[in-house]
Motif scaffolding. Structure first.
Motif, short mmCIF file in Angstrom:
data_model
loop_
_atom_site.label_atom_id
_atom_site.label_comp_id
_atom_site.label_asym_id
_atom_site.label_seq_id
_atom_site.Cartn_x
_atom_site.Cartn_y
_atom_site.Cartn_z
N LEU A 69 0.82 -1.20 0.00
CA LEU A 69 0.00 0.00 0.00
C LEU A 69 0.86 1.26 0.00
N TYR A 70 1.92 1.30 0.79
CA TYR A 70 2.79 2.47 0.84
C TYR A 70 3.37 2.76 -0.54
N GLN A 71 3.83 1.73 -1.23
CA GLN A 71 4.42 1.92 -2.55
C GLN A 71 3.37 2.37 -3.56
N ARG A 72 2.15 1.85 -3.46
CA ARG A 72 1.08 2.28 -4.37
C ARG A 72 0.76 3.76 -4.17
N VAL A 73 0.67 4.19 -2.91
CA VAL A 73 0.36 5.58 -2.61
C VAL A 73 1.51 6.48 -3.07
N ARG A 74 2.71 6.07 -2.85
CA ARG A 74 3.86 6.88 -3.29
C ARG A 74 3.88 6.98 -4.82
N ALA A 75 3.54 5.90 -5.50
CA ALA A 75 3.47 5.94 -6.96
C ALA A 75 2.39 6.93 -7.41
#
Length: 101
Positions: free
Chosen positions: A47-53
């Motif tokens: 989730l963190y990586q998706r939001v950062r993307a």
């Protein structure tokens, strides 16, 4: 390249500013990076990586692409706008991307 910033375990790469990473990229290269980010955010289980993307995509389309030569006139498709108003964000993004291609 931009997905590497998101997934890196090395602080020197992970903490690199997006503006620095986008400097020197052509419009075509930046659009390719945006497409890779969109694909990454759709498939990542983190989730963190998706939001950062998503934050990277927002900044890329709002600040970095408009200043490059060869851009469009700023018009957005009405169908995508309607999806935004209805809070149907995935459909709006897909609509915008279809016109961009």
């Amino acid at each position: 390249m931009l997905t590497d910033i998101i997934t890196s375990d090395e602080p020197a790469l992970r903490d690199r500013p997006l503006a620095e990473a986008c400097t020197g990229l052509s419009r075509e290269q930046l659009l390719a990076e945006a497409a890779a980010l969109d694909s990454f955010r759709r498939s990542s289980g983190n989730l963190y990586q998706r939001v950062r993307a998503l934050f990277f995509l927002n900044a890329t389309h709002r600040f970095h692409l408009p200043v490059l030569p060869g851009g469009n006139d700023g018009h957005i498709p009405f169908e995508g706008y309607r999806h935004l108003l209805a809070r149907r964000f995935p459909e709006a993004i897909d609509s915008f991307l279809s016109v961009q291609e």
